[in-house]
Design a protein around this motif. Structure first.
Motif, PDB file in Angstrom:
ATOM      1  N   MET A  37       0.840  -1.186   0.000  1.00  0.00           N
ATOM      2  CA  MET A  37       0.000   0.000   0.000  1.00  0.00           C
ATOM      3  C   MET A  37       0.881   1.244   0.000  1.00  0.00           C
ATOM      4  O   MET A  37       1.817   1.338   0.779  1.00  0.00           O
ATOM      5  N   VAL A  38       0.527   2.170  -0.842  1.00  0.00           N
ATOM      6  CA  VAL A  38       1.258   3.423  -0.902  1.00  0.00           C
ATOM      7  C   VAL A  38       0.384   4.517  -0.304  1.00  0.00           C
ATOM      8  O   VAL A  38      -0.768   4.690  -0.687  1.00  0.00           O
ATOM      9  N   TYR A  39       0.954   5.213   0.649  1.00  0.00           N
ATOM     10  CA  TYR A  39       0.246   6.296   1.315  1.00  0.00           C
ATOM     11  C   TYR A  39       0.482   7.602   0.571  1.00  0.00           C
ATOM     12  O   TYR A  39       1.504   7.770  -0.097  1.00  0.00           O
ATOM     13  N   GLN A  40      -0.444   8.524   0.714  1.00  0.00           N
ATOM     14  CA  GLN A  40      -0.278   9.867   0.179  1.00  0.00           C
ATOM     15  C   GLN A  40       0.309  10.727   1.298  1.00  0.00           C
ATOM     16  O   GLN A  40      -0.184  10.713   2.422  1.00  0.00           O
ATOM     17  N   VAL A  41       1.359  11.477   0.978  1.00  0.00           N
ATOM     18  CA  VAL A  41       2.030  12.319   1.975  1.00  0.00           C
ATOM     19  C   VAL A  41       1.590  13.764   1.777  1.00  0.00           C
ATOM     20  O   VAL A  41       1.674  14.300   0.675  1.00  0.00           O
ATOM     21  N   ARG A  42       1.117  14.369   2.854  1.00  0.00           N
ATOM     22  CA  ARG A  42       0.714  15.782   2.830  1.00  0.00           C
ATOM     23  C   ARG A  42       1.527  16.542   3.863  1.00  0.00           C
ATOM     24  O   ARG A  42       1.753  16.048   4.965  1.00  0.00           O
ATOM     25  N   LEU A  43       1.935  17.746   3.511  1.00  0.00           N
ATOM     26  CA  LEU A  43       2.695  18.587   4.437  1.00  0.00           C
ATOM     27  C   LEU A  43       1.846  19.783   4.846  1.00  0.00           C
ATOM     28  O   LEU A  43       1.236  20.432   3.996  1.00  0.00           O
ATOM     29  N   LYS A  44       1.799  20.047   6.133  1.00  0.00           N
ATOM     30  CA  LYS A  44       1.120  21.250   6.611  1.00  0.00           C
ATOM     31  C   LYS A  44       1.996  22.459   6.301  1.00  0.00           C
ATOM     32  O   LYS A  44       3.199  22.328   6.090  1.00  0.00           O
ATOM     33  N   LYS A  45       1.397  23.641   6.294  1.00  0.00           N
ATOM     34  CA  LYS A  45       2.144  24.866   5.987  1.00  0.00           C
ATOM     35  C   LYS A  45       3.319  25.074   6.931  1.00  0.00           C
ATOM     36  O   LYS A  45       4.386  25.508   6.520  1.00  0.00           O
ATOM     37  N   ARG A  46       3.115  24.739   8.192  1.00  0.00           N
ATOM     38  CA  ARG A  46       4.179  24.894   9.185  1.00  0.00           C
ATOM     39  C   ARG A  46       5.397  24.040   8.820  1.00  0.00           C
ATOM     40  O   ARG A  46       6.530  24.465   8.941  1.00  0.00           O
ATOM     41  N   ALA A  47       5.148  22.817   8.365  1.00  0.00           N
ATOM     42  CA  ALA A  47       6.231  21.919   7.974  1.00  0.00           C
ATOM     43  C   ALA A  47       6.930  22.414   6.714  1.00  0.00           C
ATOM     44  O   ALA A  47       8.159  22.328   6.601  1.00  0.00           O
ATOM     45  N   ILE A  48       6.181  22.946   5.772  1.00  0.00           N
ATOM     46  CA  ILE A  48       6.776  23.481   4.543  1.00  0.00           C
ATOM     47  C   ILE A  48       7.693  24.648   4.860  1.00  0.00           C
ATOM     48  O   ILE A  48       8.813  24.732   4.343  1.00  0.00           O
ATOM     49  N   LYS A  49       7.240  25.556   5.710  1.00  0.00           N
ATOM     50  CA  LYS A  49       8.061  26.707   6.090  1.00  0.00           C
ATOM     51  C   LYS A  49       9.332  26.270   6.801  1.00  0.00           C
ATOM     52  O   LYS A  49      10.410  26.821   6.571  1.00  0.00           O
ATOM     53  N   ALA A  50       9.223  25.283   7.671  1.00  0.00           N
ATOM     54  CA  ALA A  50      10.395  24.790   8.385  1.00  0.00           C
ATOM     55  C   ALA A  50      11.373  24.118   7.429  1.00  0.00           C
ATOM     56  O   ALA A  50      12.590  24.299   7.541  1.00  0.00           O
ATOM     57  N   LEU A  51      10.856  23.387   6.458  1.00  0.00           N
ATOM     58  CA  LEU A  51      11.705  22.697   5.491  1.00  0.00           C
ATOM     59  C   LEU A  51      12.463  23.685   4.615  1.00  0.00           C
ATOM     60  O   LEU A  51      13.622  23.456   4.267  1.00  0.00           O
ATOM     61  N   GLU A  52      11.828  24.807   4.280  1.00  0.00           N
ATOM     62  CA  GLU A  52      12.476  25.821   3.446  1.00  0.00           C
ATOM     63  C   GLU A  52      13.680  26.456   4.128  1.00  0.00           C
ATOM     64  O   GLU A  52      14.594  26.925   3.462  1.00  0.00           O
ATOM     65  N   LYS A  53      13.702  26.451   5.443  1.00  0.00           N
ATOM     66  CA  LYS A  53      14.791  27.093   6.185  1.00  0.00           C
ATOM     67  C   LYS A  53      15.996  26.174   6.393  1.00  0.00           C
ATOM     68  O   LYS A  53      17.035  26.622   6.859  1.00  0.00           O
ATOM     69  N   ILE A  54      15.864  24.905   6.045  1.00  0.00           N
ATOM     70  CA  ILE A  54      16.934  23.930   6.284  1.00  0.00           C
ATOM     71  C   ILE A  54      17.862  23.872   5.073  1.00  0.00           C
ATOM     72  O   ILE A  54      17.406  23.830   3.928  1.00  0.00           O
ATOM     73  N   ASN A  55      19.157  23.850   5.335  1.00  0.00           N
ATOM     74  CA  ASN A  55      20.157  23.814   4.273  1.00  0.00           C
ATOM     75  C   ASN A  55      20.568  22.378   3.955  1.00  0.00           C
ATOM     76  O   ASN A  55      20.357  21.465   4.733  1.00  0.00           O
ATOM     77  N   ASP A  56      21.222  22.224   2.788  1.00  0.00           N
ATOM     78  CA  ASP A  56      21.787  20.923   2.418  1.00  0.00           C
ATOM     79  C   ASP A  56      22.937  20.593   3.326  1.00  0.00           C
ATOM     80  O   ASP A  56      23.575  21.497   3.839  1.00  0.00           O
ATOM     81  N   PRO A  57      23.279  19.392   3.590  1.00  0.00           N
ATOM     82  CA  PRO A  57      22.711  18.135   3.078  1.00  0.00           C
ATOM     83  C   PRO A  57      21.487  17.664   3.850  1.00  0.00           C
ATOM     84  O   PRO A  57      20.840  16.708   3.457  1.00  0.00           O
ATOM     85  N   TYR A  58      21.134  18.354   4.939  1.00  0.00           N
ATOM     86  CA  TYR A  58      19.982  17.937   5.740  1.00  0.00           C
ATOM     87  C   TYR A  58      18.689  18.029   4.944  1.00  0.00           C
ATOM     88  O   TYR A  58      17.816  17.174   5.068  1.00  0.00           O
TER      89      TYR A  58
END
Length: 84
Positions: free
Chosen positions: A1-22
């Motif tokens: 079974m493959v699940y659908q992954v959804r990101l809340k706005k808070r998670a998207i904003k936090a992800l944008e602030k993280i640099n590579d390689p993380y």
């Protein structure tokens, strides 16, 4: 079974602030949750609903909805700040 992954706005904003390689590693871990929502090392959170996985010094907090095959990424961030 493959699940659908959804990101809340808070998670998207936090992800944008993280640099590579993380950034790349976290993104891969999130995509991997679609195939296995309970990977090795996941933990059920105490004191609040949801689960967490570790990616280096970062934590991804998410909820699993098995009945509708959805994984919702609630928040992510550095281990010092994520549980506040």
């Amino acid at each position: 079974m493959v699940y659908q992954v959804r990101l809340k706005k808070r998670a998207i904003k936090a992800l944008e602030k993280i640099n590579d390689p993380y950034y790349t590693n976290i993104k891969q871990a999130i995509y991997a949750l679609a195939d296995d929502p309970r990977p090795a090392g996941f933990k059920k959170l105490k004191g609040r609903d949801g689960y967490r996985i570790r990616v280096a010094d970062y934590r991804i907090i998410y909820d699993i909805f098995d009945d509708s095959l959805i994984i919702e990424i609630v928040d992510l961030g550095h281990r010092k700040n994520i549980y506040e």
